[in-house]
Design an enzyme around this catalytic site. Structure first.
Site, mmCIF file in Angstrom:
data_model
loop_
_atom_site.group_PDB
_atom_site.id
_atom_site.type_symbol
_atom_site.label_atom_id
_atom_site.label_comp_id
_atom_site.label_asym_id
_atom_site.label_seq_id
_atom_site.Cartn_x
_atom_site.Cartn_y
_atom_site.Cartn_z
ATOM 1 N N GLU A 1 -5.625 -2.035 14.033
ATOM 2 C CA GLU A 1 -6.088 -1.051 13.050
ATOM 3 C C GLU A 1 -7.398 -0.437 13.527
ATOM 4 O OE1 GLU A 1 -6.508 -2.265 8.959
ATOM 5 O OE2 GLU A 1 -4.635 -3.421 8.989
ATOM 6 N N GLU B 1 -5.489 2.143 -1.388
ATOM 7 C CA GLU B 1 -6.552 1.470 -0.642
ATOM 8 C C GLU B 1 -7.152 0.337 -1.490
ATOM 9 O OE1 GLU B 1 -8.853 0.120 2.189
ATOM 10 O OE2 GLU B 1 -7.192 1.518 2.460
ATOM 11 N N TRP B 2 -6.295 -0.581 -1.892
ATOM 12 C CA TRP B 2 -6.684 -1.790 -2.600
ATOM 13 C C TRP B 2 -7.590 -1.498 -3.803
ATOM 14 C CZ3 TRP B 2 -3.079 -4.844 -1.068
ATOM 15 C CH2 TRP B 2 -2.629 -4.821 0.250
ATOM 16 N N PHE C 1 -7.073 7.351 4.325
ATOM 17 C CA PHE C 1 -7.173 6.952 5.733
ATOM 18 C C PHE C 1 -6.085 7.576 6.606
ATOM 19 C CE2 PHE C 1 -9.885 3.726 3.978
ATOM 20 C CZ PHE C 1 -10.657 3.220 5.011
ATOM 21 N N GLN D 1 0.793 -1.219 0.000
ATOM 22 C CA GLN D 1 0.000 0.000 0.000
ATOM 23 C C GLN D 1 0.830 1.275 0.000
ATOM 24 O OE1 GLN D 1 -2.787 -1.734 3.246
ATOM 25 N NE2 GLN D 1 -4.039 -0.267 2.151
ATOM 26 N N HIS E 1 0.669 -9.402 4.568
ATOM 27 C CA HIS E 1 -0.454 -8.473 4.424
ATOM 28 C C HIS E 1 -0.903 -8.478 2.957
ATOM 29 C CE1 HIS E 1 -2.451 -4.784 6.395
ATOM 30 N NE2 HIS E 1 -3.096 -5.029 5.265
ATOM 31 N N ASN F 1 -2.370 -10.929 8.334
ATOM 32 C CA ASN F 1 -3.340 -9.865 8.538
ATOM 33 C C ASN F 1 -4.676 -10.211 7.884
ATOM 34 O OD1 ASN F 1 -3.888 -6.837 9.222
ATOM 35 N ND2 ASN F 1 -4.567 -7.059 7.102
ATOM 36 N N GLU F 2 -5.720 -10.242 8.688
ATOM 37 C CA GLU F 2 -7.102 -10.402 8.229
ATOM 38 C C GLU F 2 -7.302 -11.582 7.279
ATOM 39 O OE1 GLU F 2 -8.548 -5.750 8.616
ATOM 40 O OE2 GLU F 2 -8.330 -6.617 6.614
ATOM 41 N N TRP G 1 -4.979 3.413 11.844
ATOM 42 C CA TRP G 1 -4.833 3.158 10.420
ATOM 43 C C TRP G 1 -5.305 4.413 9.705
ATOM 44 C CZ3 TRP G 1 -2.504 -0.595 7.675
ATOM 45 C CH2 TRP G 1 -2.624 -0.501 6.284
#
Length: 680
Positions: free
Chosen positions: A506, A587-588, A596, A109, A210, A257-258, A580
């Protein structure tokens, strides 16, 4: 048709006091009274039954008269009062000693330099080049050019007084082909970054994965969908290289992550890399299974090969949205809320802290949900010293009147902005041709819905989500619900009791002013250009005096930090908070249009400007707390949780404090009290 059974008659009432349990990292001891007021991050206490001691004082001086006993009602600390006291100087909300305040980012990112330093493409490099995959065709090729500006960025963190920095290591930069030799240039970059942080007194918190899987692994054996031994071994080797190269200087590690977002957005909706959507009834579960095993392998390697010498901690990071029953007087909807939590949080936390997937998932998915071997369960159980939690929003949850595969598509709606939803449909059409050489003829016939018509991950969940129309929303379309952070912190503490606590890894928002939006309206504004060192003087970066206004983000952070303080006072074992994000970044699928950061990035020049929210956060870090909220700062959903009666027409929660002088946050719902495995 899902069978939501009736609630048992013996569901306990919500406790008036939440007790905190600290299982010891290396074993269990007998219960006893332990003074937790001196607890610092990283210290794991034996089990105890004492309330967390959180200071609330007009200044940061320790008071000998402050009591260490539990308040009469720790679930209702005062955040603004209608009494005459509220007109006096605001009360100061001080966080516990050792509480960590940091900022977070991720490699793809913000690093840029996609084709420099020996780096090879990741799955996001390929996915972002698909037609319609990202807003305006954005990629992470340049991003914030952190690869070239990292020393300046560390200087900004030092200017703000930030004490911890969470970043990820690009697997494609360190081991470009995914397996094999370490790239020396990549290793040097991360080594230099870590040294720069330590020189400024900033602790590095490192995420191993990530979302940027090396493309070589995806094309060689389908990456996370590949043979579990192959992908687990590859991730283990990558983790081992990181521990060996950086472990003497890094004491806080996060494996993945996630994983929920990886499995669902990458392999069910296709809105994230690698963009698969053909078998949403099976592939998300296979990917999640491999992610969990990879996490366990990394932890095994760390604990057996490096822990004794390096003495750090390792955990996983999960995204958690609180799900409140739309009507908490309706047993069916209470079960729907718990069911959704099981399919999101429990999917990953239960195997790590309890040894297996939630029973509801096994009953629903049957053979489509992979099984752990005895050895795999042993590796997974207890494989997270601390639990990282990424929190952004909460929703209502309700049970559908009939089973419809699309009912829980609203869950995906929570995550995707309206632009992403339209983009996802276009990506699915383009991606189909790319999958033809991978899918078997049988798989192609199943592409419309999984193993059976109408069977998808969302059909398995079978829960509808909704927002109260009175809640404010961010630029992502996510509801602003600070109360959900408090509920999540309490829920995770009570249900899983991670031995070294919970860390909010985050929390933040995309909330831009009209001025910012106007600046971004120029077609060139959101197309990052590489940093030109010769223009450094022209940029006129004045980190000491120049500030970019973003008052809504300040308000967002103030309310969430205040509610987090309330959660700790109520017994939540939260040891840190990472905003975050440090700066605006890629942002993807949203590209660069959703900002952000607490630092603004001018992508055309790579100029950084500290935002008003950055100044605010700096003050929080410096004072180790913040002043209590005023009425004018509250969001509609800051404190008040939804009504306990059926809402034929949803109404906005009131902003006024409860008559009892509390902040309007009731106790943890009885239906979410841990240990109720009979609630199916």
């Amino acid at each position: 048709m899902f069978d939501f059974e009736d609630l048992p008659d013996d569901v306990p009432e919500a406790p008036k006091k939440v007790l905190l349990s600290f299982p010891h990292l290396l074993g269990r001891t007998a219960r006893g009274t332990v003074d937790a007021s001196h607890l610092k991050f990283g210290e794991c206490l034996p089990q105890l039954g004492e309330c967390h001691d959180v200071k609330k004082a007009s200044d940061k001086k320790s008071s000998s008269s402050s009591s260490s006993s539990c308040p009469e009602d720790p679930l209702s600390p005062r955040f603004g009062s209608s009494s005459s006291e509220a007109e006096e100087e605001p009360e100061f909300l001080e966080f516990p000693e050792g509480f960590v305040f940091g900022a977070a980012t991720a490699a793809y990112q913000l690093e840029g330099a996609a084709n420099e330093g020996g780096r090879l493409p990741s799955i996001w490099d390929k996915f972002s080049r698909r037609e319609g995959a990202t807003a305006n065709g954005a990629t992470g090729d340049v991003a914030c050019d952190h690869y070239h500006r990292f020393r300046d960025d560390v200087g900004i963190m030092a200017q703000l007084g930030i004490k911890a920095y969470r970043f990820s290591i690009s697997w494609s930069r360190l081991i470009p082909e995914g397996e094999g030799a370490v790239n020396k240039e990549g290793a040097t970059f991360y080594s230099d970054l870590i040294d720069a942080l330590l020189e400024k007194g900033i602790e590095p918190w490192v995420t191993l994965y990530h979302w940027d899987l090396p493309l070589e692994l995806e094309e060689r054996f389908r990456g996370w969908l590949g043979p579990k031994r192959r992908i687990v071994a590859a991730f283990g080797a990558f983790a081992r290289a990181c521990f060996r190269l950086f472990g003497s200087r890094v004491k806080r590690w996060m494996t993945i992550n996630e994983p929920y977002c990886i499995a669902i957005m990458g392999y069910a909706s296709g809105s994230h890399a690698p963009g698969r959507h053909q078998q949403p009834a099976t592939e998300p579960y296979l990917v999640a299974h491999n992610l969990l095993l990879a996490h366990a392998e990394a932890v095994r390697i760390y604990r057996t090969e490096f822990l004794a010498k390096q003495g750090g901690q390792i955990g996983i990071v999960l995204n958690v949205s609180f799900r409140e029953a739309s009507n908490s007087a309706d047993d069916l909807e209470l079960r729907a809320a718990q069911r959704l939590l099981d399919f999101e949080l429990g999917w990953f936390a239960d195997p790590i802290f309890k040894g297996d997937y939630p029973a509801r998932m096994r009953e629903t998915c049957g053979e489509r949900l992979p099984k752990f071997t005895k050895a795999e369960r042993a590796l997974l159980l207890g494989s997270s010293d601390f639990l990282g939690v990424n929190y952004y929003f909460a929703t209502f949850a309700s049970a559908p009147k009939q089973r419809v595969a699309q009912v829980a598509q609203s869950e995906e709606d929570d995550i995707l902005s309206p632009v992403s939803k339209r983009r996802q449909q276009r990506v699915a059409q383009v991606a189909q041709s790319e999958e033809d050489d991978i899918l078997s003829p049988v798989s192609k016939r199943r592409a419309s819905g999984g193993l059976l018509p109408g069977v998808t991950f969302w059909g398995d969940v079978g829960v509808r989500t909704e927002k109260d129309p009175g809640w404010e929303s961010t630029d992502m379309g996510w509801a602003v619900t600070p109360w959900g952070l408090r509920e999540v912190a309490l829920l995770v503490t009570k249900t899983y009791a991670p031995p070294c606590g919970v860390v909010i890894t985050e929390n933040g928002c995309a909330f831009e002013t009209a001025k910012s939006q106007s600046m971004d309206a120029d077609a060139r504004a959101l197309v990052p250009q590489p940093y030109d060192p010769s223009c450094k003087d022209v940029l006129s970066e004045d980190f000491a005096n120049e500030t970019f206004a973003d008052h809504q983000r300040v308000r967002f952070l103030r309310t969430h930090l205040s509610v987090l303080h309330s959660a700790i006072a109520g017994g939540a074992n939260v040891q840190g908070f990472f905003v975050w994000s440090l700066m605006d970044n890629f942002e993807w699928s949203e590209g660069y249009g959703k900002r952000f950061g607490i630092v603004r990035v001018d992508y055309t020049s790579q100029k950084r400007t500290i935002k008003e929210s950055g100044r605010f956060y700096s003050d929080v870090v410096r004072r180790h707390g913040l002043d209590e909220l005023s009425q004018g700062e509250l969001f509609a959903a800051t404190f008040k949780r939804p009504s306990t009666t059926r809402r034929s027409h949803p109404t906005s929660p009131t902003r006024r404090p409860r008559a009892d002088g509390g902040c309007g946050i009731p106790a943890l719902p009885a239906h979410l009290v841990p240990g109720r495995s009979d609630l199916n």
